[in-house]
Design an enzyme around this catalytic site. Structure first.
Site, short mmCIF file in Angstrom:
data_model
loop_
_atom_site.label_atom_id
_atom_site.label_comp_id
_atom_site.label_asym_id
_atom_site.label_seq_id
_atom_site.Cartn_x
_atom_site.Cartn_y
_atom_site.Cartn_z
N HIS A 237 0.83 -1.20 0.00
CA HIS A 237 0.00 0.00 0.00
C HIS A 237 0.86 1.26 0.00
CE1 HIS A 237 -3.90 -2.08 1.29
NE2 HIS A 237 -2.98 -3.03 1.29
N ASP B 240 -5.82 5.46 2.20
CA ASP B 240 -6.01 4.05 1.85
C ASP B 240 -7.44 3.61 2.13
OD1 ASP B 240 -4.07 1.50 1.30
OD2 ASP B 240 -5.80 0.93 2.52
#
Length: 490
Positions: free
Chosen positions: A20, A127
């Site tokens: 990520h 995210d």
């Protein structure tokens, strides 16, 4: 006299996990290359990964500095079950600990709000699993963009599975079912779905909690301003259109973001500290013929059983191909050490973090044995490398279908069970799949299609390409979101 135009300022907040953080760092670089003021928020033990990657010269169009804001990670007495000194998702090898880690990230909300209060940015890119970010952005009256480390295809598959539940039409876990209303005929088995997706009645408490996070993430995504994908339109045009027009979400495909790293040093510095010297790696690859080396890597989260390690070793040896094989530092087996000595010169084993993009982009690489994580898959496609697909968990089985059935740039090894532990594949199947992508007419056809994907990917990120235009359009839209903020592009 009119006031000087205010430069657009975007704050990025990635989940503390390699898969990520790495693409968000690249995305921040892309925004900076368009002269956007950029700030990345992270925690102390993750900050070196960011600063190392940001210190490399990766773009030729800007000298814009990317700011890094460090916020404290919750102490062990606040974060349930998280050992002191661990601040990254991939450090955990159980679903329970991973869930506790995600729960602990919710304690970062106040620190994030302090950062936004300090900088007063125009947008927050956070995210998908940091679900509280949507409320935080709303509090400051700025748009929240979701970063999804996935692609349009996998999101369309997920949407269809949830809405139509076609897996309920089959009587056994190993029976295929058709995913309805997609542009292509895509089939899966129930065993290839996560337990929380199947709706199993015997689902344990941890999977139940994961389901709650999954639902919450989908809800906050739908309330957000839109989604940023690390993908490009030409890779999945029908699914990009499906996501926007059928599912009805605003989305921008601005990848492959890894291509912003043009120099070898920048490719080498992505992610954690590599366990092999850059020159040693390149020298080894330079000694090999073009398209002659198989690269094997299962990402940072999957675990490989000792018995499977031995099957992979036998399959590699039987395939008679040169190879680079990445193992995690915790994967140790006496037979593998014997194997390593036996194949010295023909095979290179890297224990720990590998400079994946640097390796994949080398002309010696002829195939990629991959777990089908989206970052790895897109990096392979961007480098024109055909794949042996070996999905493990998450959305890996969906991405395998994209590679093998839609793009036709790879062949499957035969994985059928959704499970974080890599196991159950015999060496003969590994040998056969590798030889299929490395030797013969089918290999040439796969390589030709992969090469076309590489060419399309490179064009997409150049000036005037689809990803370049999507990013420019997004920046322009964010600039006009607040009429009091005017952003002048070059």
């Amino acid at each position: 006299m009119s006031a000087e135009p205010k430069r657009l300022h975007v704050v990025f907040f990635p989940l503390m996990a390699a898969g990520h953080m790495i693409p968000i760092i690249d995305i921040a670089k892309l925004f900076a290359s368009h002269h956007v003021k950029t700030t990345i928020v992270t925690t102390p033990l993750n900050a070196p990964t960011l600063t190392k990657a940001l210190n490399t010269t990766t773009t030729t169009t800007t000298t814009t500095t990317i700011n890094v804001e460090v916020i404290p990670f919750p102490h062990s007495n606040e974060a349930d079950g998280i050992p002191q000194g661990i601040e990254n998702f991939h450090k955990f090898n159980s679903n329970a600990m991973a869930f506790n880690f995600l729960k602990a990230t919710t304690l970062l909300q106040q620190s994030l709000e302090q950062i936004l209060e300090k900088h007063k940015p125009d947008c927050l890119v956070a995210d998908v699993l940091l679900t509280f970010a949507t409320d935080v952005a709303a509090k400051f009256n700025i748009p929240r963009l979701v970063f999804l480390p996935a692609n349009c295809f996998s999101q369309c598959v997920t949407h269809s599975l949830i809405k139509y539940q076609p897996f309920k039409t089959v009587s056994s876990d190993n029976e295929e079912f058709l995913i309805p209303h997609l542009p292509h005929e895509v089939k899966l088995m129930k065993s290839q779905l996560p337990k929380m997706m199947r709706g199993d009645l015997d689902m344990d408490i941890v999977n139940t909690k994961w389901m709650e996070i999954f639902v919450q993430a989908m809800e906050t995504e739908s309330k957000s301003y839109g989604v940023i994908f690390n993908s490009f339109y030409e890779l999945e045009p029908q699914y990009a259109d499906y996501y926007r027009n059928v599912i009805g979400r605003k989305a921008w495909s601005i990848g492959p973001v890894s291509l912003c790293n043009r120099e070898n040093e920048a490719k080498f510095q992505r992610g954690e500290d590599s366990c092999i010297d850059e020159h040693e790696c390149l020298n080894w690859l330079n000694s090999k013929n073009p398209n002659s080396v198989v690269y094997i890597c299962f990402g940072s989260l999957a675990q490989v059983s000792n018995s499977q390690l031995e099957e992979i070793a036998m399959g590699l040896e039987a395939s008679e191909q040169d190879f680079i094989w990445v193992l995690s530092s915790s994967e140790k087996d006496d037979k593998i050490e014997e194997f390593e000595k036996r194949v010295q010169g023909k095979g290179l084993i890297i224990r720990g973090w590998a400079p994946q993009v640097l390796i994949l982009d080398h002309q010696a690489i002829g195939a990629f044995v991959t777990h089908c994580g989206w970052n790895s898959t897109l990096e392979g496609l961007s480098c024109g490398v055909p794949m042996v697909t070996w999905p493990v968990f998450a959305e890996h089985f969906y991405i395998e279908k994209l590679v093998t059935q839609v793009l036709e740039t790879g062949v499957g090894v035969g994985a059928k069970e959704w499970n974080r532990m890599v196991e159950g594949i015999k060496w003969e199947h590994i040998r056969d799949a590798i030889r299929k992508v490395m030797v013969g007419e089918e290999a040439l056809e796969l390589r030709s299609k992969a090469k076309k994907m590489k060419d399309l990917a490179r064009k997409a990120v150049e000036v005037g390409g689809s990803s370049y235009c999507d990013l420019s359009s997004l920046i322009q839209e964010l600039s006009s979101y607040n009429n009091a903020t005017t952003y002048v592009r070059d």
